[in-house]
Design a protein around this motif. Structure first.
Motif, PDB file in Angstrom:
ATOM      1  N   GLU A   1       0.831  -1.198   0.000  1.00 44.16           N
ATOM      2  CA  GLU A   1       0.000   0.000   0.000  1.00 44.16           C
ATOM      3  C   GLU A   1       0.870   1.254   0.000  1.00 44.16           C
ATOM      4  O   GLU A   1       2.003   1.238   0.477  1.00 44.16           O
ATOM      5  CB  GLU A   1      -0.937   0.025   1.207  1.00 44.16           C
ATOM      6  CG  GLU A   1      -2.023  -1.037   1.143  1.00 44.16           C
ATOM      7  CD  GLU A   1      -3.158  -0.752   2.121  1.00 44.16           C
ATOM      8  OE1 GLU A   1      -3.071   0.251   2.864  1.00 44.16           O
ATOM      9  OE2 GLU A   1      -4.123  -1.529   2.127  1.00 44.16           O
ATOM     10  N   VAL A   2       0.276   2.319  -0.543  1.00 49.27           N
ATOM     11  CA  VAL A   2       0.909   3.636  -0.558  1.00 49.27           C
ATOM     12  C   VAL A   2       0.096   4.563   0.333  1.00 49.27           C
ATOM     13  O   VAL A   2      -1.136   4.616   0.220  1.00 49.27           O
ATOM     14  CB  VAL A   2       0.963   4.213  -1.990  1.00 49.27           C
ATOM     15  CG1 VAL A   2       1.587   5.595  -1.977  1.00 49.27           C
ATOM     16  CG2 VAL A   2       1.724   3.287  -2.906  1.00 49.27           C
ATOM     17  N   ALA A   3       0.768   5.263   1.218  1.00 51.37           N
ATOM     18  CA  ALA A   3       0.141   6.317   2.012  1.00 51.37           C
ATOM     19  C   ALA A   3       0.657   7.639   1.470  1.00 51.37           C
ATOM     20  O   ALA A   3       1.873   7.871   1.447  1.00 51.37           O
ATOM     21  CB  ALA A   3       0.481   6.172   3.497  1.00 51.37           C
ATOM     22  N   MET A   4      -0.256   8.490   1.012  1.00 48.04           N
ATOM     23  CA  MET A   4       0.153   9.705   0.309  1.00 48.04           C
ATOM     24  C   MET A   4      -0.632  10.917   0.789  1.00 48.04           C
ATOM     25  O   MET A   4      -1.723  10.781   1.354  1.00 48.04           O
ATOM     26  CB  MET A   4      -0.049   9.532  -1.190  1.00 48.04           C
ATOM     27  CG  MET A   4      -1.513   9.444  -1.608  1.00 48.04           C
ATOM     28  SD  MET A   4      -1.706   8.948  -3.318  1.00 48.04           S
ATOM     29  CE  MET A   4      -1.468   7.178  -3.153  1.00 48.04           C
ATOM     30  N   TYR A   5      -0.052  12.080   0.550  1.00 47.89           N
ATOM     31  CA  TYR A   5      -0.730  13.340   0.841  1.00 47.89           C
ATOM     32  C   TYR A   5      -1.450  13.795  -0.409  1.00 47.89           C
ATOM     33  O   TYR A   5      -0.843  14.013  -1.453  1.00 47.89           O
ATOM     34  CB  TYR A   5       0.282  14.392   1.294  1.00 47.89           C
ATOM     35  CG  TYR A   5      -0.320  15.781   1.407  1.00 47.89           C
ATOM     36  CD1 TYR A   5      -1.277  16.057   2.370  1.00 47.89           C
ATOM     37  CD2 TYR A   5       0.086  16.800   0.553  1.00 47.89           C
ATOM     38  CE1 TYR A   5      -1.825  17.320   2.477  1.00 47.89           C
ATOM     39  CE2 TYR A   5      -0.456  18.067   0.662  1.00 47.89           C
ATOM     40  CZ  TYR A   5      -1.416  18.321   1.626  1.00 47.89           C
ATOM     41  OH  TYR A   5      -1.958  19.572   1.723  1.00 47.89           O
ATOM     42  N   ASP A   6      -2.775  13.924  -0.313  1.00 45.81           N
ATOM     43  CA  ASP A   6      -3.598  14.373  -1.423  1.00 45.81           C
ATOM     44  C   ASP A   6      -3.695  15.895  -1.363  1.00 45.81           C
ATOM     45  O   ASP A   6      -4.343  16.453  -0.475  1.00 45.81           O
ATOM     46  CB  ASP A   6      -4.991  13.736  -1.331  1.00 45.81           C
ATOM     47  CG  ASP A   6      -5.820  14.012  -2.573  1.00 45.81           C
ATOM     48  OD1 ASP A   6      -5.466  14.933  -3.335  1.00 45.81           O
ATOM     49  OD2 ASP A   6      -6.835  13.316  -2.785  1.00 45.81           O
ATOM     50  N   THR A   7      -3.029  16.570  -2.306  1.00 44.34           N
ATOM     51  CA  THR A   7      -2.990  18.035  -2.276  1.00 44.34           C
ATOM     52  C   THR A   7      -4.361  18.647  -2.548  1.00 44.34           C
ATOM     53  O   THR A   7      -4.688  19.709  -2.019  1.00 44.34           O
ATOM     54  CB  THR A   7      -1.984  18.561  -3.315  1.00 44.34           C
ATOM     55  OG1 THR A   7      -2.298  18.006  -4.603  1.00 44.34           O
ATOM     56  CG2 THR A   7      -0.571  18.161  -2.937  1.00 44.34           C
TER      57      THR A   7
END
Length: 254
Positions: free
Chosen positions: A164-170
């Motif tokens: 899984e990828v944990a990302m910041y959604d701008t």
């Protein structure tokens, strides 16, 4: 005669005093020079030692440690080119990844090939141990704040990573997660995309049929409710008419 002798002794004393003064002054200058030389020598020695420690430390960390780790490394050789697929995204986001390994340390470069971030580049770094590959990534463009973490596990005999990828959604200004698969072979990625598209289309068809059936059931129950209410009204009217007719009959007989 006595005066000449006293004058001569006085001159000798002055000569001796001057000689002693010169010797003392010369000795003092010599001591100062020696002290200055010691200070300079100490500073130079300290700088040289500091430089050698820095060089040796960097050489040890940059060359010797990786060399030792490489010799004792027993995990999979994950270096090289990989292709990623974000499974749950509607645009089938894909990336090309090139990673380098020194012992257990991983560094690399990632380029988005499809989707909303097409053409965006990222730097990645992490470590690989016991089939687990935790990474951090950040945008190569320092003007952007796109960054996050990727946690993967080796599968399919080392031919894939899943995780899984944990990302910041701008856009949403929030942290989100999504599933991702890394493939060593691009053909495997293309087959997987084709499989997902096919089954997603089939799933959409099934859902469409379910919605159609639900609409038909809703219409059926709506019509049934209307018909049931109509029959209730008719039965109630029949009862009222029967009661009224019975009342009139009784009145007429009376």
């Amino acid at each position: 005669m006595l005066k000449q002798k006293a004058s001569k002794n006085s001159a000798n004393l002055r000569a001796v005093y001057c000689g002693v003064s010169r010797i003392s002054k010369s000795y003092s200058i010599h001591q100062e020079d020696k002290m200055f030389e010691n200070v300079v020598s100490g500073l130079v020695s300290g700088l040289v030692v500091s430089f050698l420690v820095l060089v040796v430390g960097r050489f040890w960390k940059g060359v010797v440690e990786p060399w030792i780790e490489e010799r004792v490394y027993k995990d999979l050789h994950v270096e090289g080119k990989w292709y990623s697929l974000y499974v749950n995204t509607g645009d089938y986001r894909q990336e090309a990844i090139n990673i380098k390994r020194h012992g257990h340390t991983i560094n690399g470069h990632m380029i988005c090939k499809t989707g909303a971030d097409d053409g965006e580049e990222y730097y990645i770094c992490g470590s690989f141990r016991n089939l687990l590959l935790p990474l951090t990534y950040e945008a190569a463009d320092k003007q952007k704040s796109d960054r996050g973490t990727i946690t993967l596990m080796s599968s399919h005999n080392g031919e894939r990573f899943v995780g899984e990828v944990a990302m910041y959604d701008t856009k949403a200004d929030s942290i989100g997660t999504t599933k991702v698969i890394w493939f060593r072979n691009r053909k495997d990625l293309e087959r997987t995309v084709k499989y997902i598209k096919l089954h997603r289309e089939q799933l959409d068809e099934i859902r469409e049929r379910e919605r159609h059936i639900q609409d038909e059931l809703s219409d059926f129950f709506e019509e049934f409710a209307k018909e049931f209410a109509k029959r209730k009204e008719e039965e109630q009217k029949e009862k009222e008419d029967a009661i009224e007719g019975e009342s009139k009959r009784i009145e007429n007989n009376g």
